[in-house]
Design a protein around this motif. Structure first.
Motif, mmCIF file in Angstrom:
data_model
loop_
_atom_site.group_PDB
_atom_site.id
_atom_site.type_symbol
_atom_site.label_atom_id
_atom_site.label_comp_id
_atom_site.label_asym_id
_atom_site.label_seq_id
_atom_site.Cartn_x
_atom_site.Cartn_y
_atom_site.Cartn_z
ATOM 1 N N ALA A 3 0.838 -1.206 0.000
ATOM 2 C CA ALA A 3 0.000 0.000 0.000
ATOM 3 C C ALA A 3 0.873 1.257 0.000
ATOM 4 O O ALA A 3 0.573 2.248 -0.676
ATOM 5 N N PHE A 4 1.993 1.200 0.736
ATOM 6 C CA PHE A 4 2.950 2.314 0.750
ATOM 7 C C PHE A 4 3.556 2.510 -0.636
ATOM 8 O O PHE A 4 3.657 3.641 -1.121
ATOM 9 N N HIS A 58 3.711 5.583 -5.846
ATOM 10 C CA HIS A 58 3.738 5.324 -7.298
ATOM 11 C C HIS A 58 4.962 4.493 -7.708
ATOM 12 O O HIS A 58 5.589 4.739 -8.735
ATOM 13 N N ILE A 59 5.275 3.501 -6.896
ATOM 14 C CA ILE A 59 6.371 2.576 -7.195
ATOM 15 C C ILE A 59 5.756 1.242 -7.597
ATOM 16 O O ILE A 59 5.032 0.605 -6.823
ATOM 17 N N ASN A 60 6.033 0.819 -8.816
ATOM 18 C CA ASN A 60 5.401 -0.386 -9.365
ATOM 19 C C ASN A 60 6.344 -1.569 -9.501
ATOM 20 O O ASN A 60 5.914 -2.649 -9.897
ATOM 21 N N ASP A 61 7.622 -1.336 -9.214
ATOM 22 C CA ASP A 61 8.629 -2.382 -9.402
ATOM 23 C C ASP A 61 9.434 -2.528 -8.111
ATOM 24 O O ASP A 61 9.923 -1.530 -7.559
ATOM 25 N N VAL A 99 14.070 4.789 -0.142
ATOM 26 C CA VAL A 99 12.660 4.420 -0.094
ATOM 27 C C VAL A 99 12.365 3.593 1.157
ATOM 28 O O VAL A 99 11.347 3.790 1.831
ATOM 29 N N ALA A 100 13.266 2.668 1.458
ATOM 30 C CA ALA A 100 13.093 1.836 2.652
ATOM 31 C C ALA A 100 13.071 2.696 3.917
ATOM 32 O O ALA A 100 12.258 2.487 4.820
ATOM 33 N N ARG A 101 13.970 3.700 3.974
ATOM 34 C CA ARG A 101 14.004 4.601 5.127
ATOM 35 C C ARG A 101 12.711 5.410 5.209
ATOM 36 O O ARG A 101 12.172 5.643 6.299
ATOM 37 N N ARG A 110 7.478 6.541 7.883
ATOM 38 C CA ARG A 110 6.015 6.582 7.874
ATOM 39 C C ARG A 110 5.430 5.709 8.994
ATOM 40 O O ARG A 110 4.395 6.036 9.585
ATOM 41 N N LEU A 111 6.087 4.594 9.273
ATOM 42 C CA LEU A 111 5.626 3.723 10.361
ATOM 43 C C LEU A 111 5.733 4.445 11.709
ATOM 44 O O LEU A 111 4.830 4.351 12.551
#
Length: 299
Positions: free
Chosen positions: A39-40, A45-48, A56-58, A63-64
């Motif tokens: 969902a994140f 807008h990341i599809n791959d 992105v992981a950070r 967000r968590l």
């Protein structure tokens, strides 16, 4: 060819359920963690999956934290996604460095909650009765406290797994590891009364071998056990939240407080690593410290 993200997730879930033999509860938690992560990705807008780098992981972990998740929950989510990426890397060569480089957040120093003996006695008192429900609840509570087994282990016990002559019960622990746990005379008496007077009448026309049943005669579920314990708490007027694991914590704490050695408690609990058992020494040490401060003239 790399499958779609959702298809890959389904493949991974089948892998941990069938090949890794994870419990149904663990599989459900991993699946929920992955759905939240997807969902994140969709929001960003990341599809791959290969587009997910360290930044992105950070951002995901940030967000968590923004959503006020506990550190232990965030740590588990990182483990879930890291495991998923490791699987995707092994099967399809998808890069898994992003989550491998993440540090797990430091866990809060939170000691397991447990019951004092007087509190536990109040729970046992509300199970006194000759009706089918009371006999079952008494046997369930006595066995949980006598053995310290997990709720998943409890609901998996079959009638044939209980050896009344030796006073032991066979349980299937995490990772499909089988062990035999002793229980005492209180649990034995409660189990015999339940098996003789309650279970056959609750079963009615049902045909199965599970030890504990609900009021319809069907096998008792982990959710059902939690409902029973919460009901006992309300009837005992104990104003705290209870989980089946709290009985397990109480079992270990009382044993260590009475002088049992750590290795024995480790074996009884079915812990693979001694470090998992050592947390209970902090509880008993803190209890000793509080008793000292309250009773020593010069404390």
């Amino acid at each position: 060819m790399v499958p779609e993200i959702r298809d890959l997730a389904d493949e991974y879930v089948s892998y941990i359920r069938l090949e890794k033999n994870y419990s149904s509860y663990t599989v459900a938690e991993y699946e929920k963690d992955l759905q939240g992560f997807f969902a994140f990705l969709e929001h960003e807008h990341i599809n791959d999956l290969d587009e997910v780098d360290y930044a992105v992981a950070r951002l995901y972990v940030t967000r968590l934290y923004d959503r006020m998740f506990a550190r232990t929950t965030i740590s588990r989510k990182i483990s879930s996604i890291r495991s998923f990426y490791k699987f995707a890397n092994a099967r399809y060569g998808i890069q898994d460095q992003a989550f491998r480089l993440l540090y797990h957040p430091k866990k809060e120093e939170r000691l397991p909650a447990f019951f004092y003996e007087q509190e536990l006695e109040k729970l046992f008192e509300v199970t006194i009765g000759e009706d089918h429900r009371s006999l079952r609840d008494r046997a369930l509570l006595e066995l949980l406290y006598a053995t310290g087994i997990r709720v998943g282990e409890l609901v998996s016990i079959e009638v044939k797994d209980v050896d009344h002559y030796l006073g032991i019960v066979k349980v299937m622990g995490k990772g499909r590891r089988e062990r035999f746990v002793p229980y005492g005379s209180f649990a034995d008496e409660a189990l015999e009364r339940y098996l003789e007077a309650s279970r056959p009448r609750l079963m009615k026309e049902k045909k199965h071998s599970m030890l504990f049943v609900n009021l319809r005669g069907d096998p008792l579920t982990a959710r059902g056990v939690r409902y029973i314990l919460n009901d006992l708490m309300e009837r005992a007027a104990l104003h705290t939240k209870i989980t089946p694991h709290m009985i397990r914590h109480t079992f270990a704490t009382h044993l260590l407080g009475a002088g049992a050695d750590l290795r024995t408690v480790q074996e009884l609990l079915g812990h693979r690593h001694l470090s998992s058992t050592q947390v209970y020494t902090h509880i008993t040490n803190e209890h000793l410290r509080q008793t000292y401060l309250q009773t020593h003239p010069r404390a």
